[in-house]
Design an enzyme around this catalytic site. Structure first.
Site, mmCIF file in Angstrom:
data_model
loop_
_atom_site.group_PDB
_atom_site.id
_atom_site.type_symbol
_atom_site.label_atom_id
_atom_site.label_comp_id
_atom_site.label_asym_id
_atom_site.label_seq_id
_atom_site.Cartn_x
_atom_site.Cartn_y
_atom_site.Cartn_z
ATOM 1 N N ARG A 29 -39.304 -29.459 -86.554
ATOM 2 C CA ARG A 29 -38.293 -30.025 -87.468
ATOM 3 C C ARG A 29 -36.974 -30.253 -86.705
ATOM 4 O O ARG A 29 -36.263 -31.231 -86.942
ATOM 5 C CB ARG A 29 -38.058 -29.092 -88.653
ATOM 6 N N GLU A 80 -51.185 -29.043 -95.484
ATOM 7 C CA GLU A 80 -51.238 -30.383 -94.892
ATOM 8 C C GLU A 80 -52.303 -30.474 -93.794
ATOM 9 O O GLU A 80 -52.968 -31.504 -93.654
ATOM 10 C CB GLU A 80 -49.852 -30.743 -94.343
ATOM 11 N N TYR A 130 -47.966 -36.073 -100.197
ATOM 12 C CA TYR A 130 -46.588 -36.193 -100.673
ATOM 13 C C TYR A 130 -46.441 -35.803 -102.143
ATOM 14 O O TYR A 130 -45.506 -36.255 -102.811
ATOM 15 C CB TYR A 130 -46.080 -37.616 -100.442
ATOM 16 N N PHE A 172 -38.196 -43.015 -104.246
ATOM 17 C CA PHE A 172 -38.757 -43.503 -102.985
ATOM 18 C C PHE A 172 -40.249 -43.197 -102.843
ATOM 19 O O PHE A 172 -40.844 -43.516 -101.817
ATOM 20 C CB PHE A 172 -37.985 -42.929 -101.786
ATOM 21 N N ASN A 195 -38.579 -43.282 -90.503
ATOM 22 C CA ASN A 195 -38.013 -42.291 -89.583
ATOM 23 C C ASN A 195 -39.039 -41.687 -88.621
ATOM 24 O O ASN A 195 -38.865 -40.568 -88.148
ATOM 25 C CB ASN A 195 -37.273 -41.212 -90.384
ATOM 26 N N THR A 220 -33.646 -36.146 -91.902
ATOM 27 C CA THR A 220 -34.477 -37.167 -92.554
ATOM 28 C C THR A 220 -33.867 -38.563 -92.420
ATOM 29 O O THR A 220 -34.592 -39.531 -92.153
ATOM 30 C CB THR A 220 -34.628 -36.818 -94.058
ATOM 31 N N LYS A 231 -45.648 -41.842 -87.998
ATOM 32 C CA LYS A 231 -45.761 -42.790 -89.109
ATOM 33 C C LYS A 231 -46.026 -44.209 -88.584
ATOM 34 O O LYS A 231 -45.905 -44.461 -87.372
ATOM 35 C CB LYS A 231 -44.460 -42.729 -89.925
ATOM 36 N N HIS A 289 -43.382 -37.223 -89.437
ATOM 37 C CA HIS A 289 -43.409 -36.173 -90.459
ATOM 38 C C HIS A 289 -43.676 -34.844 -89.749
ATOM 39 O O HIS A 289 -44.453 -34.797 -88.804
ATOM 40 C CB HIS A 289 -44.548 -36.428 -91.456
ATOM 41 N N ARG A 293 -35.660 -38.762 -84.343
ATOM 42 C CA ARG A 293 -35.105 -39.729 -85.300
ATOM 43 C C ARG A 293 -33.718 -40.205 -84.876
ATOM 44 O O ARG A 293 -33.376 -41.384 -85.039
ATOM 45 C CB ARG A 293 -35.048 -39.090 -86.684
HETATM 46 P P1 IDP Z 1 -38.701 -34.977 -94.273
HETATM 47 O O1 IDP Z 1 -39.707 -36.011 -93.783
HETATM 48 O O2 IDP Z 1 -37.494 -34.931 -93.391
HETATM 49 O O3 IDP Z 1 -39.309 -33.625 -94.554
HETATM 50 P P2 IDP Z 1 -38.709 -35.374 -97.168
HETATM 51 O O4 IDP Z 1 -37.569 -35.022 -98.061
HETATM 52 O O5 IDP Z 1 -39.928 -34.499 -97.201
HETATM 53 O O6 IDP Z 1 -38.155 -35.532 -95.679
HETATM 54 O O7 IDP Z 1 -39.118 -36.875 -97.554
HETATM 55 C C1 IDP Z 1 -40.336 -37.440 -97.108
HETATM 56 C C2 IDP Z 1 -40.037 -38.820 -96.566
HETATM 57 O O8 IDP Z 1 -39.580 -39.663 -97.632
HETATM 58 C C3 IDP Z 1 -38.912 -38.882 -95.527
HETATM 59 O O9 IDP Z 1 -39.349 -38.579 -94.213
HETATM 60 C C4 IDP Z 1 -38.442 -40.303 -95.661
HETATM 61 O O10 IDP Z 1 -39.325 -41.212 -95.003
HETATM 62 C C5 IDP Z 1 -38.548 -40.539 -97.152
HETATM 63 N N1 IDP Z 1 -37.317 -40.205 -97.882
HETATM 64 C C6 IDP Z 1 -36.873 -38.950 -98.216
HETATM 65 N N2 IDP Z 1 -35.713 -38.999 -98.899
HETATM 66 C C7 IDP Z 1 -35.405 -40.323 -99.015
HETATM 67 C C8 IDP Z 1 -34.323 -41.038 -99.628
HETATM 68 O O11 IDP Z 1 -33.398 -40.456 -100.221
HETATM 69 N N3 IDP Z 1 -34.347 -42.381 -99.520
HETATM 70 C C9 IDP Z 1 -35.343 -43.060 -98.890
HETATM 71 N N4 IDP Z 1 -36.394 -42.442 -98.311
HETATM 72 C C10 IDP Z 1 -36.431 -41.084 -98.360
HETATM 73 MG MG MG Z 2 -40.831 -33.191 -95.952
#
Ligand code: IDP
Ligand code: MG
Length: 140
Positions: A87, A132, A51, A59, A118, A93, A11, A121, A104
């Site tokens: 993962r 994707e 997304y 968010f 973070n 996350t 990212k 992805h 992370r």
């Molecule tokens: P992942 O990247 O660990 O798969 P996802 O739930 O797919 O997590 O969410 C996509 C991205 O959105 C996350 O990597 C993070 O940057 C952001 N994100 C997810 N949940 C939250 C939240 O509750 N608060 C703020 N940002 C979030």
């Molecule tokens: Mg995800």
């Protein structure tokens, strides 16, 4: 047997913090193969497709804005169980609670922003990986 592939994104925080090499090193050190890689500036349409599952969440807009804020690196990594394995390498996350030893957990923290910055992805299932990879690497 077709070797599994996953889509990884470094990212904008990972690029601006000069962590591209560190992140790729961890993928390679684990034993996965970098099958393709490109630096790019994503556009809104591409990110809204990528997304789509998060549309409507609080968010979502901060996430798209963050992903538009600078260049990203898109990577196809491959190897047995690479989807699950990356993962695990990436960690949870929320970088505050991501385990030490993960990308992370070691390299990111809460920045007080609306979206968690973070660093990476990684696709979360074979279906997501296929979808994707087609978004970021047309024709693959
Ligand atoms: P992942 O990247 O660990 O798969 P996802 O739930 O797919 O997590 O969410 C996509 C991205 O959105 C996350 O990597 C993070 O940057 C952001 N994100 C997810 N949940 C939250 C939240 O509750 N608060 C703020 N940002 C979030
Ligand atoms: Mg995800």
């Amino acid at each position: 047997m077709k070797i599994e592939q996953t889509l990884i994104l470094v990212k904008p925080d990972g690029v601006s913090r000069r962590l591209v090499g560190e992140i790729i090193s961890r993928i390679e050190a684990k034993g996965y193969v970098i099958a393709d890689l490109k630096m790019m500036q994503a556009d809104r349409a591409l990110l809204e497709r990528h997304y789509a599952e998060h549309q409507g969440k609080p968010f979502f807009e901060p996430l798209v804005e963050f992903m538009l804020s600078g260049p990203i690196v898109a990577i196809i990594a491959e190897g047995q169980r690479v989807i699950e394995g990356f993962r695990s390498l990436a960690g949870a996350t929320d970088p505050t609670v991501a385990a030490p030893g993960t990308i992370r957990g070691d390299l990111a923290r809460d920045q007080g922003t609306k979206v968690q910055q973070n660093l990476v992805h990684g696709s979360d299932s074979p279906e997501s990986a296929a979808r994707e990879i087609a978004i970021f690497f047309e024709g693959k």
